[in-house]
Structure formats: structure tokens, C-alpha cells
Scaffold this motif. Sequence first.
Motif, PDB file in Angstrom:
ATOM      1  N   CYS A  60     -29.847 -19.548 134.892  1.00  0.00           N
ATOM      2  CA  CYS A  60     -29.949 -18.172 134.415  1.00  0.00           C
ATOM      3  C   CYS A  60     -29.616 -17.196 135.546  1.00  0.00           C
ATOM      4  O   CYS A  60     -30.042 -17.388 136.684  1.00  0.00           O
ATOM      5  CB  CYS A  60     -31.369 -17.939 133.909  1.00  0.00           C
ATOM      6  SG  CYS A  60     -31.653 -16.294 133.251  1.00  0.00           S
ATOM      7  N   HIS A  95     -30.680 -14.292 135.860  1.00  0.00           N
ATOM      8  CA  HIS A  95     -31.789 -13.378 136.152  1.00  0.00           C
ATOM      9  C   HIS A  95     -32.531 -13.826 137.409  1.00  0.00           C
ATOM     10  O   HIS A  95     -32.361 -13.237 138.465  1.00  0.00           O
ATOM     11  CB  HIS A  95     -32.739 -13.277 134.944  1.00  0.00           C
ATOM     12  CG  HIS A  95     -33.913 -12.398 135.190  1.00  0.00           C
ATOM     13  ND1 HIS A  95     -35.188 -12.760 134.838  1.00  0.00           N
ATOM     14  CD2 HIS A  95     -33.999 -11.172 135.772  1.00  0.00           C
ATOM     15  CE1 HIS A  95     -36.019 -11.774 135.190  1.00  0.00           C
ATOM     16  NE2 HIS A  95     -35.310 -10.810 135.745  1.00  0.00           N
ATOM     17  N   GLN A  96     -33.321 -14.900 137.284  1.00  0.00           N
ATOM     18  CA  GLN A  96     -34.038 -15.366 138.474  1.00  0.00           C
ATOM     19  C   GLN A  96     -33.852 -16.846 138.721  1.00  0.00           C
ATOM     20  O   GLN A  96     -34.648 -17.478 139.421  1.00  0.00           O
ATOM     21  CB  GLN A  96     -35.520 -15.015 138.376  1.00  0.00           C
ATOM     22  CG  GLN A  96     -35.759 -13.529 138.567  1.00  0.00           C
ATOM     23  CD  GLN A  96     -37.241 -13.158 138.526  1.00  0.00           C
ATOM     24  OE1 GLN A  96     -38.116 -14.006 138.439  1.00  0.00           O
ATOM     25  NE2 GLN A  96     -37.504 -11.869 138.573  1.00  0.00           N
ATOM     26  N   GLY A  97     -32.834 -17.409 138.107  1.00  0.00           N
ATOM     27  CA  GLY A  97     -32.454 -18.764 138.467  1.00  0.00           C
ATOM     28  C   GLY A  97     -33.159 -19.889 137.750  1.00  0.00           C
ATOM     29  O   GLY A  97     -33.080 -21.037 138.180  1.00  0.00           O
ATOM     30  N   CYS A  98     -33.852 -19.617 136.668  1.00  0.00           N
ATOM     31  CA  CYS A  98     -34.407 -20.710 135.868  1.00  0.00           C
ATOM     32  C   CYS A  98     -33.255 -21.477 135.218  1.00  0.00           C
ATOM     33  O   CYS A  98     -32.172 -20.933 135.027  1.00  0.00           O
ATOM     34  CB  CYS A  98     -35.310 -20.175 134.762  1.00  0.00           C
ATOM     35  SG  CYS A  98     -36.874 -19.508 135.341  1.00  0.00           S
ATOM     36  N   CYS A 146     -33.014 -18.616 127.860  1.00  0.00           N
ATOM     37  CA  CYS A 146     -33.784 -18.927 129.072  1.00  0.00           C
ATOM     38  C   CYS A 146     -35.271 -18.788 128.744  1.00  0.00           C
ATOM     39  O   CYS A 146     -35.702 -17.774 128.198  1.00  0.00           O
ATOM     40  CB  CYS A 146     -33.409 -17.975 130.195  1.00  0.00           C
ATOM     41  SG  CYS A 146     -34.354 -18.321 131.705  1.00  0.00           S
ATOM     42  N   CYS A 150     -37.746 -18.491 130.776  1.00  0.00           N
ATOM     43  CA  CYS A 150     -38.580 -17.775 131.756  1.00  0.00           C
ATOM     44  C   CYS A 150     -38.899 -16.347 131.311  1.00  0.00           C
ATOM     45  O   CYS A 150     -40.051 -15.944 131.285  1.00  0.00           O
ATOM     46  CB  CYS A 150     -37.910 -17.787 133.114  1.00  0.00           C
ATOM     47  SG  CYS A 150     -37.968 -19.430 133.865  1.00  0.00           S
ATOM     48  N   HIS A 151     -37.877 -15.590 130.966  1.00  0.00           N
ATOM     49  CA  HIS A 151     -38.114 -14.201 130.571  1.00  0.00           C
ATOM     50  C   HIS A 151     -37.329 -13.833 129.321  1.00  0.00           C
ATOM     51  O   HIS A 151     -37.150 -12.668 129.005  1.00  0.00           O
ATOM     52  CB  HIS A 151     -37.765 -13.238 131.711  1.00  0.00           C
ATOM     53  CG  HIS A 151     -38.298 -13.681 133.045  1.00  0.00           C
ATOM     54  ND1 HIS A 151     -37.556 -14.420 133.932  1.00  0.00           N
ATOM     55  CD2 HIS A 151     -39.517 -13.516 133.601  1.00  0.00           C
ATOM     56  CE1 HIS A 151     -38.299 -14.690 135.003  1.00  0.00           C
ATOM     57  NE2 HIS A 151     -39.482 -14.161 134.833  1.00  0.00           N
ATOM     58  N   GLY A 152     -36.792 -14.835 128.640  1.00  0.00           N
ATOM     59  CA  GLY A 152     -36.202 -14.607 127.331  1.00  0.00           C
ATOM     60  C   GLY A 152     -34.769 -14.118 127.297  1.00  0.00           C
ATOM     61  O   GLY A 152     -34.305 -13.642 126.258  1.00  0.00           O
ATOM     62  N   SER A 153     -34.037 -14.255 128.374  1.00  0.00           N
ATOM     63  CA  SER A 153     -32.623 -13.871 128.315  1.00  0.00           C
ATOM     64  C   SER A 153     -31.880 -14.754 127.321  1.00  0.00           C
ATOM     65  O   SER A 153     -32.195 -15.932 127.162  1.00  0.00           O
ATOM     66  CB  SER A 153     -31.965 -14.029 129.691  1.00  0.00           C
ATOM     67  OG  SER A 153     -32.426 -13.044 130.568  1.00  0.00           O
ATOM     68  N   PRO A 207     -33.451  -9.945 130.266  1.00  0.00           N
ATOM     69  CA  PRO A 207     -33.085  -9.188 131.463  1.00  0.00           C
ATOM     70  C   PRO A 207     -31.923  -9.731 132.294  1.00  0.00           C
ATOM     71  O   PRO A 207     -31.620  -9.163 133.342  1.00  0.00           O
ATOM     72  CB  PRO A 207     -34.379  -9.243 132.301  1.00  0.00           C
ATOM     73  CG  PRO A 207     -35.011 -10.549 131.928  1.00  0.00           C
ATOM     74  CD  PRO A 207     -34.684 -10.716 130.462  1.00  0.00           C
TER      75      PRO A 207
HETATM   76  S1  FES Z   1     -34.882 -16.350 134.927  1.00  0.00           S
HETATM   77 FE1  FES Z   1     -33.962 -16.461 132.984  1.00  0.00          FE
HETATM   78  S2  FES Z   1     -34.718 -14.711 131.980  1.00  0.00           S
HETATM   79 FE2  FES Z   1     -35.610 -14.573 133.949  1.00  0.00          FE
END
Ligand code: FES
Length: 119
Positions: A64, A66-69, A81, A83-86, A99
Amino acid sequence: MTALTACGTGTGTEEQTPTGAGTANSDLGPTSAIPVGGGRIFVEQDVVVTQPDRGQFKAFTATCTHQGCIVGTVKDGLIICPCHGSRYSITDGSVVQGPAPSPLAELAIDVSGGKITLA
Ligand code: FES
């Protein structure tokens, strides 16, 4: 013990190691394992393979932006994703819902004989 070469945190832009004899890691399995309108996540290879339309295969990085999940689900035309729903499009990796700040990078694949491999 088998000496595995660093299967590191892939930040590299170089996809190919010229010395590689057996690149089993590029094997992404049979096309039949990829649902139409969905996809499959290959965590080890950090790849998500999708089939937006029958017979049309795409591959993107599974990390991802966003923050690499590592993305967790592929359904209803979206790569999601956890982690935060992207949400990303399975067609071109573009961001459908944040995000995430930028699209998933597309990866080159070869599809032949019903098998998918990283190009
Ligand atoms: S790491 Fe994927 S939405 Fe935040």
C-alpha cells in the motif's frame, strides 16, 4: 541450512538478477487461480495479480502506498488495504478511496500456457 539471498524489503527498482538460475520466485501460478473481476495476493512476492476482464491479467505491487501495509483483499473490482481502508482499482491500480496518496505501481508479467510469471 539453505543460504537464501536476502529476500529483503523490496525497495529495489531492479527486478532481475542476471545471475539467477532458478527464479522460482517469479512464478505466480496458474491463470485459473485468479478470479475474473478479482485477484489474488502473493505476499511473498509482494505482488497482487488481478483479472479485470476475462483473459486480461494485471499485476501490481502489493504494498500500500499509504504506510506500506500489504493489501489484504481483492473483491468487487477493488484491491483493499486492511490497515486504513485504502481501495485501488484492479484495472490500473489507481486510488479509488484514500488515504493512499498514489496508485499501486504496475508490474510486468508474462502470461503463457495458462501460467503467470513476473516478466
Ligand atoms: S497502509 Fe494501507 S491504508 Fe494505510
